[in-house]
Write an enzyme that holds these catalytic residues in place. Sequence first.
Site, short mmCIF file in Angstrom:
data_model
loop_
_atom_site.label_atom_id
_atom_site.label_comp_id
_atom_site.label_asym_id
_atom_site.label_seq_id
_atom_site.Cartn_x
_atom_site.Cartn_y
_atom_site.Cartn_z
N HIS A 43 0.86 -1.19 0.00
CA HIS A 43 0.00 0.00 0.00
C HIS A 43 0.90 1.24 0.00
O HIS A 43 1.19 1.80 1.05
CB HIS A 43 -0.91 -0.01 1.23
CG HIS A 43 -1.96 1.05 1.23
ND1 HIS A 43 -3.22 0.85 1.75
CD2 HIS A 43 -1.96 2.33 0.77
CE1 HIS A 43 -3.93 1.95 1.63
NE2 HIS A 43 -3.18 2.87 1.04
N GLU A 70 -2.61 -1.73 -3.27
CA GLU A 70 -3.80 -1.04 -2.79
C GLU A 70 -3.46 0.42 -2.49
O GLU A 70 -2.32 0.76 -2.18
CB GLU A 70 -4.38 -1.73 -1.55
CG GLU A 70 -3.44 -1.82 -0.37
CD GLU A 70 -4.07 -2.56 0.81
OE1 GLU A 70 -4.95 -3.40 0.59
OE2 GLU A 70 -3.67 -2.27 1.95
N HIS A 190 -8.09 -6.01 7.22
CA HIS A 190 -7.87 -4.97 8.23
C HIS A 190 -8.15 -5.52 9.62
O HIS A 190 -9.27 -5.87 9.95
CB HIS A 190 -8.69 -3.70 8.00
CG HIS A 190 -8.02 -2.48 8.58
ND1 HIS A 190 -7.11 -1.72 7.88
CD2 HIS A 190 -8.07 -1.93 9.81
CE1 HIS A 190 -6.66 -0.75 8.65
NE2 HIS A 190 -7.23 -0.85 9.82
#
Length: 236
Positions: A43, A70, A190
């Site tokens: 990310h 991401e 997450h």
Amino acid sequence: MTKLSVNINKVATLRNARGGDNPNVLKVALDCERFGAEGITVHPRPDERHIRYKDVRDLKPAITTELNIEGQPSEQFIRLVLDVVPTQVTLVPDAPDQITSNHGYNTREQQQFLKETVERFHQKGIRVSIFVDANVEMVERAATTGADRVELYTEPYASLYARDPEAAVAPFVKAGERAKQLGLGLNAGHDLSLRNLAFLHERMPYIDEVSIGHALICDALYLGLEETIRQYKACL
């Protein structure tokens, strides 16, 4: 089978804290694959406080599993993804200064932008996933953008799990079942951990992929990376 994609951002955070190249992000990614991970997630953020754009470019030709990039689809991020051409891109509505992701896309309000962005990535043959809350409407609206998958934001599940596992998982089951009805692939991520992952997978065995970073890297400090990946895969 639900695949495990290891998010290696925290490895880059450790490297950047001291400068230099220790730990080596690429070596850790290759070790994760060698120990059984089916994917690597990164990310990159605009300030490059953990994964750097160069890391992303170095990873693509080296890894043999799926690369998932991401992030918030700024023009800079979009150019990176189109240049690297990963297996998957996950669109996340992060502000540039966010410490970590904390909500999914409003796929109703951002419908046109998401449609246009999905199409840009599809032109390069990149699978597109949209990060959403466990909300049936957001899943349904995501489907109309042309996205291939949604990734359910699982922090609310993780927060409630210790007090009431069934209540914690209920909205995710509902959203996940709707995604599958619409023909969407389903990812989750997450705050998933060794504590809560097996229960989520028991209730939602049709999840295609979980992306796990923070808890997995923390566990690896005590268990070692190979044993940690083995235990996470056992939960799946």
